[in-house]
Motif scaffolding. Structure first.
Motif, PDB file in Angstrom:
ATOM      1  N   LYS A  48       0.990  -1.067  -0.358  1.00 39.60           N
ATOM      2  CA  LYS A  48      -0.135   0.152  -0.237  1.00 39.60           C
ATOM      3  C   LYS A  48       0.786   1.389   0.109  1.00 39.60           C
ATOM      4  O   LYS A  48       1.963   1.318   0.936  1.00 39.60           O
ATOM      5  CB  LYS A  48      -0.936   0.275   1.330  1.00 39.60           C
ATOM      6  CG  LYS A  48      -1.774   1.546   1.557  1.00 39.60           C
ATOM      7  CD  LYS A  48      -2.578   0.588   2.728  1.00 39.60           C
ATOM      8  CE  LYS A  48      -3.505   1.715   2.651  1.00 39.60           C
ATOM      9  NZ  LYS A  48      -4.679   1.620   4.122  1.00 39.60           N
ATOM     10  N   VAL A  49       0.585   2.245  -0.677  1.00 38.21           N
ATOM     11  CA  VAL A  49       1.182   3.493  -1.177  1.00 38.21           C
ATOM     12  C   VAL A  49       0.200   4.520  -1.047  1.00 38.21           C
ATOM     13  O   VAL A  49      -0.768   4.568  -1.243  1.00 38.21           O
ATOM     14  CB  VAL A  49       1.997   3.577  -2.316  1.00 38.21           C
ATOM     15  CG1 VAL A  49       3.352   2.926  -1.883  1.00 38.21           C
ATOM     16  CG2 VAL A  49       1.132   3.183  -3.513  1.00 38.21           C
ATOM     17  N   ALA A  50       0.474   5.654  -0.680  1.00 38.93           N
ATOM     18  CA  ALA A  50      -0.601   7.149  -0.604  1.00 38.93           C
ATOM     19  C   ALA A  50      -0.438   7.791  -1.182  1.00 38.93           C
ATOM     20  O   ALA A  50       0.822   8.728  -0.873  1.00 38.93           O
ATOM     21  CB  ALA A  50      -1.038   7.226   1.303  1.00 38.93           C
ATOM     22  N   PRO A  51      -0.836   8.637  -1.891  1.00 43.41           N
ATOM     23  CA  PRO A  51      -0.700  10.141  -1.972  1.00 43.41           C
ATOM     24  C   PRO A  51      -0.537  11.094  -0.911  1.00 43.41           C
ATOM     25  O   PRO A  51      -0.836  10.690   0.239  1.00 43.41           O
ATOM     26  CB  PRO A  51      -1.955  10.522  -2.793  1.00 43.41           C
ATOM     27  CG  PRO A  51      -2.872   9.369  -3.189  1.00 43.41           C
ATOM     28  CD  PRO A  51      -2.735   8.257  -1.760  1.00 43.41           C
ATOM     29  N   ILE A  52       0.319  11.978  -1.095  1.00 44.87           N
ATOM     30  CA  ILE A  52       0.291  13.110   0.119  1.00 44.87           C
ATOM     31  C   ILE A  52      -1.186  13.512   0.366  1.00 44.87           C
ATOM     32  O   ILE A  52      -1.494  14.509  -0.970  1.00 44.87           O
ATOM     33  CB  ILE A  52       1.823  13.846  -0.438  1.00 44.87           C
ATOM     34  CG1 ILE A  52       3.394  13.143  -0.452  1.00 44.87           C
ATOM     35  CG2 ILE A  52       1.645  15.649   0.797  1.00 44.87           C
ATOM     36  CD1 ILE A  52       4.095  14.135  -1.077  1.00 44.87           C
ATOM     37  N   LYS A  53      -1.479  13.863   1.315  1.00 39.03           N
ATOM     38  CA  LYS A  53      -2.596  14.231   1.631  1.00 39.03           C
ATOM     39  C   LYS A  53      -2.058  15.931   1.599  1.00 39.03           C
ATOM     40  O   LYS A  53      -1.167  16.539   1.511  1.00 39.03           O
ATOM     41  CB  LYS A  53      -2.953  14.337   3.183  1.00 39.03           C
ATOM     42  CG  LYS A  53      -3.353  12.773   2.795  1.00 39.03           C
ATOM     43  CD  LYS A  53      -4.204  12.298   4.278  1.00 39.03           C
ATOM     44  CE  LYS A  53      -4.118  11.150   4.797  1.00 39.03           C
ATOM     45  NZ  LYS A  53      -3.116  10.241   4.841  1.00 39.03           N
ATOM     46  N   GLY A  54      -3.367  16.547   1.487  1.00 39.66           N
ATOM     47  CA  GLY A  54      -3.425  18.255   1.876  1.00 39.66           C
ATOM     48  C   GLY A  54      -2.925  19.011   0.087  1.00 39.66           C
ATOM     49  O   GLY A  54      -2.971  19.656  -0.275  1.00 39.66           O
ATOM     50  N   VAL A  55      -3.166  17.759  -1.281  1.00 35.56           N
ATOM     51  CA  VAL A  55      -3.260  18.632  -2.022  1.00 35.56           C
ATOM     52  C   VAL A  55      -3.805  19.041  -3.031  1.00 35.56           C
ATOM     53  O   VAL A  55      -4.761  18.177  -4.284  1.00 35.56           O
ATOM     54  CB  VAL A  55      -1.645  17.393  -2.816  1.00 35.56           C
ATOM     55  CG1 VAL A  55      -1.301  17.842  -4.421  1.00 35.56           C
ATOM     56  CG2 VAL A  55      -0.792  17.427  -2.478  1.00 35.56           C
ATOM     57  N   LEU A  56      -5.126  19.833  -2.090  1.00 33.77           N
ATOM     58  CA  LEU A  56      -6.478  19.913  -2.186  1.00 33.77           C
ATOM     59  C   LEU A  56      -7.858  18.518  -3.295  1.00 33.77           C
ATOM     60  O   LEU A  56      -7.776  18.974  -3.589  1.00 33.77           O
ATOM     61  CB  LEU A  56      -6.669  20.691  -3.798  1.00 33.77           C
ATOM     62  CG  LEU A  56      -5.702  21.935  -4.160  1.00 33.77           C
ATOM     63  CD1 LEU A  56      -5.529  22.344  -5.371  1.00 33.77           C
ATOM     64  CD2 LEU A  56      -6.196  22.650  -3.009  1.00 33.77           C
ATOM     65  N   ARG A  57      -6.778  17.655  -3.683  1.00 34.13           N
ATOM     66  CA  ARG A  57      -7.530  16.645  -3.568  1.00 34.13           C
ATOM     67  C   ARG A  57      -8.566  15.412  -2.393  1.00 34.13           C
ATOM     68  O   ARG A  57      -9.126  14.252  -2.590  1.00 34.13           O
ATOM     69  CB  ARG A  57      -7.374  15.517  -4.156  1.00 34.13           C
ATOM     70  CG  ARG A  57      -6.854  16.306  -5.925  1.00 34.13           C
ATOM     71  CD  ARG A  57      -5.971  14.871  -6.896  1.00 34.13           C
ATOM     72  NE  ARG A  57      -7.357  13.933  -6.691  1.00 34.13           N
ATOM     73  CZ  ARG A  57      -7.290  12.649  -7.361  1.00 34.13           C
ATOM     74  NH1 ARG A  57      -5.799  12.344  -7.247  1.00 34.13           N
ATOM     75  NH2 ARG A  57      -8.534  12.443  -7.014  1.00 34.13           N
ATOM     76  N   PHE A  58      -7.156  15.861  -0.365  1.00 35.53           N
ATOM     77  CA  PHE A  58      -8.819  15.156  -0.094  1.00 35.53           C
ATOM     78  C   PHE A  58      -9.486  15.300   0.319  1.00 35.53           C
ATOM     79  O   PHE A  58     -10.547  16.570   0.595  1.00 35.53           O
ATOM     80  CB  PHE A  58      -7.083  15.847   1.455  1.00 35.53           C
ATOM     81  CG  PHE A  58      -7.480  14.794   2.507  1.00 35.53           C
ATOM     82  CD1 PHE A  58      -7.323  13.659   2.927  1.00 35.53           C
ATOM     83  CD2 PHE A  58      -8.615  14.931   3.073  1.00 35.53           C
ATOM     84  CE1 PHE A  58      -7.487  13.013   4.188  1.00 35.53           C
ATOM     85  CE2 PHE A  58      -8.924  14.363   4.668  1.00 35.53           C
ATOM     86  CZ  PHE A  58      -8.065  13.192   4.500  1.00 35.53           C
ATOM     87  N   GLY A  59     -10.894  13.653   0.282  1.00 38.47           N
ATOM     88  CA  GLY A  59     -12.169  13.792   0.717  1.00 38.47           C
ATOM     89  C   GLY A  59     -12.712  14.070  -0.531  1.00 38.47           C
ATOM     90  O   GLY A  59     -13.981  13.816  -0.712  1.00 38.47           O
ATOM     91  N   LYS A  60     -11.682  13.769  -1.943  1.00 42.55           N
ATOM     92  CA  LYS A  60     -12.647  14.027  -2.996  1.00 42.55           C
ATOM     93  C   LYS A  60     -12.522  12.322  -3.659  1.00 42.55           C
ATOM     94  O   LYS A  60     -12.609  11.558  -3.162  1.00 42.55           O
ATOM     95  CB  LYS A  60     -11.925  15.277  -3.831  1.00 42.55           C
ATOM     96  CG  LYS A  60     -11.611  16.086  -4.190  1.00 42.55           C
ATOM     97  CD  LYS A  60     -12.303  16.929  -3.949  1.00 42.55           C
ATOM     98  CE  LYS A  60     -12.770  18.863  -3.653  1.00 42.55           C
ATOM     99  NZ  LYS A  60     -13.630  19.755  -3.822  1.00 42.55           N
ATOM    100  N   LYS A  61     -13.875  12.419  -4.266  1.00 37.67           N
ATOM    101  CA  LYS A  61     -14.697  11.385  -4.965  1.00 37.67           C
ATOM    102  C   LYS A  61     -13.340  10.287  -5.277  1.00 37.67           C
ATOM    103  O   LYS A  61     -11.699  11.143  -6.307  1.00 37.67           O
ATOM    104  CB  LYS A  61     -14.641  10.979  -6.783  1.00 37.67           C
ATOM    105  CG  LYS A  61     -15.463   9.952  -6.643  1.00 37.67           C
ATOM    106  CD  LYS A  61     -16.095   9.909  -7.950  1.00 37.67           C
ATOM    107  CE  LYS A  61     -17.045   9.387  -9.111  1.00 37.67           C
ATOM    108  NZ  LYS A  61     -16.998   8.958 -10.188  1.00 37.67           N
ATOM    109  N   GLY A  62     -12.530   8.891  -5.023  1.00 38.05           N
ATOM    110  CA  GLY A  62     -11.308   8.313  -6.056  1.00 38.05           C
ATOM    111  C   GLY A  62     -10.005   8.761  -4.931  1.00 38.05           C
ATOM    112  O   GLY A  62      -9.429   8.037  -4.910  1.00 38.05           O
ATOM    113  N   LYS A  63     -10.006   9.513  -3.615  1.00 40.96           N
ATOM    114  CA  LYS A  63      -8.971   9.896  -3.056  1.00 40.96           C
ATOM    115  C   LYS A  63      -8.878   8.991  -2.149  1.00 40.96           C
ATOM    116  O   LYS A  63      -7.546   8.118  -1.468  1.00 40.96           O
ATOM    117  CB  LYS A  63      -8.996  11.604  -2.464  1.00 40.96           C
ATOM    118  CG  LYS A  63      -7.732  12.034  -1.767  1.00 40.96           C
ATOM    119  CD  LYS A  63      -6.787  11.764  -2.191  1.00 40.96           C
ATOM    120  CE  LYS A  63      -5.932  12.502  -1.208  1.00 40.96           C
ATOM    121  NZ  LYS A  63      -4.656  12.697  -2.598  1.00 40.96           N
ATOM    122  N   LEU A  64      -9.620   8.755  -1.194  1.00 44.47           N
ATOM    123  CA  LEU A  64      -9.232   8.078  -0.157  1.00 44.47           C
ATOM    124  C   LEU A  64      -9.162   6.437  -0.894  1.00 44.47           C
ATOM    125  O   LEU A  64      -9.050   5.291   0.606  1.00 44.47           O
ATOM    126  CB  LEU A  64     -10.917   8.070   1.224  1.00 44.47           C
ATOM    127  CG  LEU A  64     -11.143   9.483   1.831  1.00 44.47           C
ATOM    128  CD1 LEU A  64     -11.829   9.793   2.571  1.00 44.47           C
ATOM    129  CD2 LEU A  64      -9.443   9.618   1.543  1.00 44.47           C
TER     130      LEU A  64
END
Length: 179
Positions: A48-64
């Motif tokens: 598992k890898v994760a995108p860096i949070k706080g790049v305007l997409r947190f909480g958006k569709k597909g982000k989580l």
């Protein structure tokens, strides 16, 4: 023992009993949701890898939605919840021992695999999300104002995972997209 000391002992015992019952109740809730996951040496797993949070997409569709990279072979089991993986030289900056929560069983389906060759994975198994292009524009009308929105396609994601963002925020952070 003085009478007030006996009272303190009774109060302390009552508090201990309440804490114990609360812990037992919480443990029973946790045990119901816990899955016992074990892997064998030689088995393949996704990491598992994760995108860096706080790049305007947190909480958006597909982000989580979790992201996983190539299947890796398990070299060794360490204790009950950790495994040593065979990582390629490109990921040599990452420690090769992972908690079981970072692993998923490998099921042969190429749609689940994100090639880590195109990802710049850091030591903490994150990667930075960067926008590639603006796909579409629209204005969202509220009662008292209008908000300009842009649909952004992100690097390492397909067109179907493009997200709507506020135009002013994207323009402030990524002015090169509006050249």
């Amino acid at each position: 023992m003085a009478p007030y000391e006996a009272l303190y002992v009774q109060v302390i015992d009552k508090i201990r009993d309440r804490i114990k019952s609360a812990q037992d109740r919480q443990k029973s809730y946790a045990d119901q949701r816990r899955k016992s996951i074990e892997f064998e040496v030689g088995e393949k797993v996704f990491l598992k890898v994760a995108p860096i949070k706080g790049v305007l997409r947190f909480g958006k569709k597909g982000k989580l939605r979790p992201r996983f990279i190539d299947p890796f072979e398990i070299l060794d089991r360490i204790e009950n919840v950790a495994y040593r993986l065979a990582l390629p030289p490109r990921l040599s900056v990452v420690h090769n021992v992972f908690h079981v929560s970072m692993l998923r069983k490998y099921v042969h389906d190429l749609e689940h695999v994100i090639s880590y060759d195109s990802l710049e994975v850091q030591k903490d198994l994150t990667y930075e999300e960067t926008p590639l292009e603006i796909v579409e524009r629209k204005t969202h009308a509220l009662r008292n104002k209008e908000i300009a929105l842009v649909k952004v396609r992100w690097k390492n994601h397909g067109v179907e995972e493009a997200t709507w963002e506020k135009e002013e925020e994207i323009k402030a952070k990524y002015p090169e997209l509006f050249g």
